[in-house]
Design a protein around this motif. Structure first.
Motif, PDB file in Angstrom:
ATOM      1  N   ASP A  28     -88.455 -45.013  32.090  1.00  0.00           N
ATOM      2  CA  ASP A  28     -88.278 -44.334  33.368  1.00  0.00           C
ATOM      3  C   ASP A  28     -87.357 -43.147  33.127  1.00  0.00           C
ATOM      4  O   ASP A  28     -86.170 -43.319  32.830  1.00  0.00           O
ATOM      5  N   ALA A  84    -101.575 -41.888  45.028  1.00  0.00           N
ATOM      6  CA  ALA A  84    -100.711 -41.060  44.184  1.00  0.00           C
ATOM      7  C   ALA A  84    -101.400 -39.809  43.654  1.00  0.00           C
ATOM      8  O   ALA A  84    -100.907 -39.175  42.735  1.00  0.00           O
ATOM      9  N   TYR A  94     -91.969 -41.319  31.920  1.00  0.00           N
ATOM     10  CA  TYR A  94     -92.126 -40.176  32.815  1.00  0.00           C
ATOM     11  C   TYR A  94     -90.918 -39.267  32.792  1.00  0.00           C
ATOM     12  O   TYR A  94     -89.813 -39.675  32.450  1.00  0.00           O
ATOM     13  N   LEU A 133     -95.919 -38.252  34.462  1.00  0.00           N
ATOM     14  CA  LEU A 133     -96.153 -39.484  33.703  1.00  0.00           C
ATOM     15  C   LEU A 133     -96.921 -39.141  32.429  1.00  0.00           C
ATOM     16  O   LEU A 133     -98.001 -38.543  32.501  1.00  0.00           O
ATOM     17  N   THR A 166     -97.260 -47.444  40.082  1.00  0.00           N
ATOM     18  CA  THR A 166     -98.631 -47.111  39.677  1.00  0.00           C
ATOM     19  C   THR A 166     -98.837 -47.414  38.195  1.00  0.00           C
ATOM     20  O   THR A 166     -99.845 -48.022  37.810  1.00  0.00           O
ATOM     21  N   ALA A 167     -97.876 -47.024  37.384  1.00  0.00           N
ATOM     22  CA  ALA A 167     -98.028 -47.245  35.943  1.00  0.00           C
ATOM     23  C   ALA A 167     -97.969 -48.733  35.615  1.00  0.00           C
ATOM     24  O   ALA A 167     -98.868 -49.275  34.956  1.00  0.00           O
ATOM     25  N   LEU A 180     -97.105 -37.068  39.521  1.00  0.00           N
ATOM     26  CA  LEU A 180     -97.005 -37.881  40.733  1.00  0.00           C
ATOM     27  C   LEU A 180     -95.873 -37.368  41.612  1.00  0.00           C
ATOM     28  O   LEU A 180     -95.076 -36.522  41.188  1.00  0.00           O
ATOM     29  N   GLU A 189     -92.957 -36.051  39.375  1.00  0.00           N
ATOM     30  CA  GLU A 189     -92.628 -36.754  38.143  1.00  0.00           C
ATOM     31  C   GLU A 189     -93.867 -36.630  37.254  1.00  0.00           C
ATOM     32  O   GLU A 189     -94.991 -36.783  37.726  1.00  0.00           O
ATOM     33  N   LEU A 201    -104.506 -43.928  40.068  1.00  0.00           N
ATOM     34  CA  LEU A 201    -103.682 -43.017  40.855  1.00  0.00           C
ATOM     35  C   LEU A 201    -104.215 -42.902  42.284  1.00  0.00           C
ATOM     36  O   LEU A 201    -103.468 -43.019  43.257  1.00  0.00           O
ATOM     37  N   GLN A 251     -93.171 -44.413  43.135  1.00  0.00           N
ATOM     38  CA  GLN A 251     -94.626 -44.325  43.046  1.00  0.00           C
ATOM     39  C   GLN A 251     -95.086 -44.342  41.579  1.00  0.00           C
ATOM     40  O   GLN A 251     -96.067 -44.999  41.237  1.00  0.00           O
ATOM     41  N   THR A 252     -94.370 -43.640  40.738  1.00  0.00           N
ATOM     42  CA  THR A 252     -94.759 -43.601  39.334  1.00  0.00           C
ATOM     43  C   THR A 252     -94.568 -44.967  38.687  1.00  0.00           C
ATOM     44  O   THR A 252     -95.454 -45.464  37.974  1.00  0.00           O
TER      45      THR A 252
END
Lengths: 347, 347, 347, 347
Positions: free
Chosen positions: D175, D237, D203, D217, D73-74, D64, D215, D232, D69-70
């Protein structure tokens, strides 16, 4: 058979159904044909009565089914996506609504309260930190009157918060699920008109004050009124038979029944407080309204629970328990006196 | 004075309030103390009666306030973020709920219906296109019985859709806002138990069949039941006085009142249909239930509107207008006969 | 080994990486220390250059990573919860973004397009129906230039839509993922300044025109600018190393490279179109830009797929297939000529 | 001229661009044609290398663009609507992402951390309170390594949290925006394989360790992998030119460059720490990684700010200020020594 029903109930102000006058009015209106979705004449009359009681002829009044629904619909409508709410740590939306506000996309920032009440200082402290685009933007201050602890805002307190909000571009929203109890409490110096003048929007709780269901959302700030019926519909908050809410609020506000019912609940609470105090009870906070919190030992808890229905609020580290008694429009002096008498035996 | 009230009403099946037996039951229960948030014994009894009527002892039954609320709470709970609903182009969620499903984050894909009904072919066509991660993933099929046009699903039709859903890993959800009318319609060959067996979840409408408010959501599929009360609370769909809904549904289902009321509405609709047909009315679709759509000229429309209250459904290019008459548990034969008599004068 | 790599590619305008000048500029800037999150001097210079190219000194310019991100961030920021988008049925947000707009809570209403383009008539038809609170409120019109079919808006067409939007209180948003191709197409009579003047916001695509990644969102309407950096951050659309985008857009706009690259792609597309036409190819639509759609038989498809990489767009009922060839800044005349030569052998 | 650029920079580990080897790899790959949306061979190779480094052959690896954003999204993909995240009060998602997690609908519950780290006790305390449907359901524990304060988790600490999560049905998400710094820190006893084994997903940060952006993930838990590419795409993403990320991560992981760059940043931070300590600096927390926090007087602050670029972290009640120095793969010993020398003059 459900043992709980047989016990004497102080669990909540929503344990009983509706006051007989509301039921009669509903029965009478059931024979009519009414327009749907809140456009019926009962809802319109209720709105008129409430606008008059608030001295806000331009306010919008919308009737919703419950408190969480009202909070999430209003707050979800008033904010842009990056904006956040400020609430006391004990605030209902912060704790007891299963993240309903977050589900609308908005963070609830919490500040330490004083007896459940927000202060200008606590709000300022959050504003000082939230000053750039990597943090949410605080935009709406949420207060409850009565608070979660049964305490009430003094006029000067609410004015101070309102002044701060206007100076800093914040909206002020008041959750009045128990507003009747607040406005008829000993020591209260606020009126409905004060609340309407000091806030951008607030709601008047019916469910906890004698209605089968219903909360009246009053939107005073014109900028927040636009398209609000769309937002109600979209959240599932527009009842097809809106007259069910209209009839009840019209009845509550046509001759002061709303205040009379709340005043009764407060009177019963005071009787309870005085009775328990006389028997040595320890109160968590000085509440002038229909919620009373006392600390009991485990043995007292067991004894009381055999005959009474109430909420266990919190277990403390030392094993003592905070319990809550709530009175309502339907609580009788006999119920209260029985409880006080039994309690006196336990100490 | 509101002229509309004086007119004879065929606008909706939610124009009147509640059937007297429901009002009596509510008045009686109002004197009790009940547990809150749907944990009261009336709601539990209603759930038991509905589970029995559906022949689904393991189903969950939740009582909600209205149809849009039920649709958005259920669909919002059942889907993952990238999943979409398939509905007929005329589907209530696709058109008349102000984007409530989209507000929960989910796209509503629409397919052409046949008399308001989805078909396996139309579903297959959407599945064929939606086959990769650049498009939403269809996951739930939404049908209504009765449909928006008053038509009903035949057992074979619903079985075919159900079979397809199971073969393709889709959930099947049935909106039963007018399920009473469907199940008591002439030509219906489905039972509550059939519907429960063929779907993953569905709801039974109370609002449009004699209740003040209330829809009973039945979740048959175990995988969809987990934590559902959290999801109700979070959407503002858990009434504090849940007994208001419990009492009504218990009354509706204790001895068949639910079906009797719907059957009455259908009987009045049939009387209306036959009367209008005899007078030469043109029907838009052959509806065996309590919604009847006819085409009138502008002159007929004006004449009818003077004495009757009804919905203008659609204005056609040629200036003719489709209007809708709806009957309810409260419609009388005299109302119907008066309308038919007047209509006969217009042609 | 991946056979596809060995094939000659017409699959997309994002198959290659970045133009060498952009890579050089990135390498050079990598040695510097720059402010983060788009506050670096490269991003600021890119914004200045774009504002100048748009003749909109007060516009905001934000650099985002991709098209779907830009669409969902902008549309999600511009609308209130009950408001909807109007797009052509073939619109990218309606079909190819996995419901990204719905995930922000908004319905995408679709209207039939003409060669992929929306018309004022189609917009008006949707407005006529969506006139009350039971339906979503159309608020933003989404157009793409080039469209999904490679066609372009003529100035008069965009003016007519813009006029309608302003008359009816709608926002106009233009997806310019392939705006370079549109503005340098044969027959185009729009400029960047025209587009800025006619829309409320639009974006200029970098990804499909020679950048590694990046879209420049231009917000012309002041009312939509407030707090936009919050909204970017909240969607994960604020790159820590924002200079990566800034450097590329500054390079693209400092001396016309953006237009030169797009013009090259279009020139290659024209060469391709003329070559295929000469060999008898059937085109689906007359596209003056870098996407060309032709109809081939199954046998032709197989033959072409052996040596070329392209998109299969749609299989028709008769077994014929629509395929898409896309040219880019990196496409060479030799690639095109080889394809045209081979195609001529197939017919 | 921007004065800041001329200053010696310790503001962030994302102030510089990419390491020259990554830029070369990007330039080389730019000449190729690659499949889009992360299906290119570079992204696939990066995924293979990362799976091998994690000893998780079945893990999914998605690349990503950035950390927020990661996270959104996750977390938005992993939770049902009523579920909440538990994070330390200083957690990045709790404070510095503009409510991105709340925008996905989920509450972030915060617990006091110890040096920025969550503890099993703090998690247990939140679980004890959140035990019914009126409160959110905690479901995912979010930790960062390094933490916001530059501290790292010891293996025993992460194991204890992981054990608790598995016992209580919670997901564990890590994270790793600065995971390189954590894994190469003095005192670290965790490996990539440990982290993969102890978490459900995590990630690996590229942006803060030498990449232009990116990044990685890693989704270890199979139950969380389904349909992830849909999720995603829906969040914007999925980069069209996914190879931009693939090339960089493949280069970082092909021969240990990822660890070498992080180790260099840590070595520079240690040199800085030792130099400042020798000059009497007061550190806020003992950080073994590339973030170092010291307390300075207002006079020291002014003097340092004239020549150096760094973050002002917090102003204390007594007027002293916490400042942060960050080193990166591009920091030189000369930069550090100059700063230490100047600092020594100030005390």
């Amino acid at each position: 058979m459900d043992a709980r029903v047989a016990r004497i109930g102080f669990r909540n102000d929503y344990s009983e159904g509706a006051h007989p006058r509301l039921l009669q009015a509903l029965a009478s209106a059931s024979g009519e044909q009414n327009a749907g979705y809140g456009l019926d004449r009962h809802s319109q009359r209720a709105a008129e009565l409430i606008r008059a009681a608030c001295a806000q002829p331009q306010a919008q009044v919308h009737l919703l089914a419950g408190g969480t629904q009202t909070n999430l619909t209003a707050i979800g409508a008033f904010l842009r996506p990056h904006q956040a709410v400020i609430a006391a740590e004990s605030g209902h939306i912060a704790v007891h609504e299963t993240g309903a506000i977050e589900l609308t996309g908005h963070k609830v920032l919490t500040a330490p309260g004083v007896d459940g009440k927000l202060t200008p200082e606590a709000i300022e402290a959050l504003l000082a930190v939230h000053d750039n685009e990597h943090l949410v933007q605080p935009k709406l201050v949420y207060v409850s009157d009565t608070t979660e602890l049964g305490t009430i805002y003094r006029r000067a307190e609410l004015e101070a918060i309102s002044r701060l909000c206007r100076a800093r571009g914040l909206l002020l929203f008041l959750d009045g699920a128990r507003l009747g109890a607040a406005l008829t409490a000993e020591g209260n110096d606020l009126t409905l008109a004060d609340i309407a003048a000091l806030t951008d929007a607030f709601y008047i709780g019916g469910t906890k004050n004698g209605a089968l269901l219903g909360e009246a959302l009053v939107i005073v700030n014109h900028a927040l009124q636009e398209d609000f019926r769309y937002l109600l519909k979209q959240r599932g908050a527009l009842l097809a038979k809106g007259m069910v809410l209209g009839v009840q609020f019209a009845t509550l506000f046509e001759d002061g029944l709303f205040f009379a019912l709340a005043e009764h609940a407060n009177r019963m609470a005071r009787r309870l407080r005085e009775g328990l105090e006389a028997a040595g009870a320890r109160f968590v906070v000085a509440s002038p309204t229909n919620q009373q919190f006392i600390v009991v030992t485990a043995a007292q808890l067991d004894a009381l629970a055999r005959r009474y229905d109430f909420e266990r609020w919190e277990t403390r580290a030392d094993g003592e328990v905070v319990i809550r008694f709530v009175t309502s429009w339907a609580t009788t002096a006999a119920m209260v006196d029985t409880l006080c008498g039994d309690y006196a035996q336990l100490t």
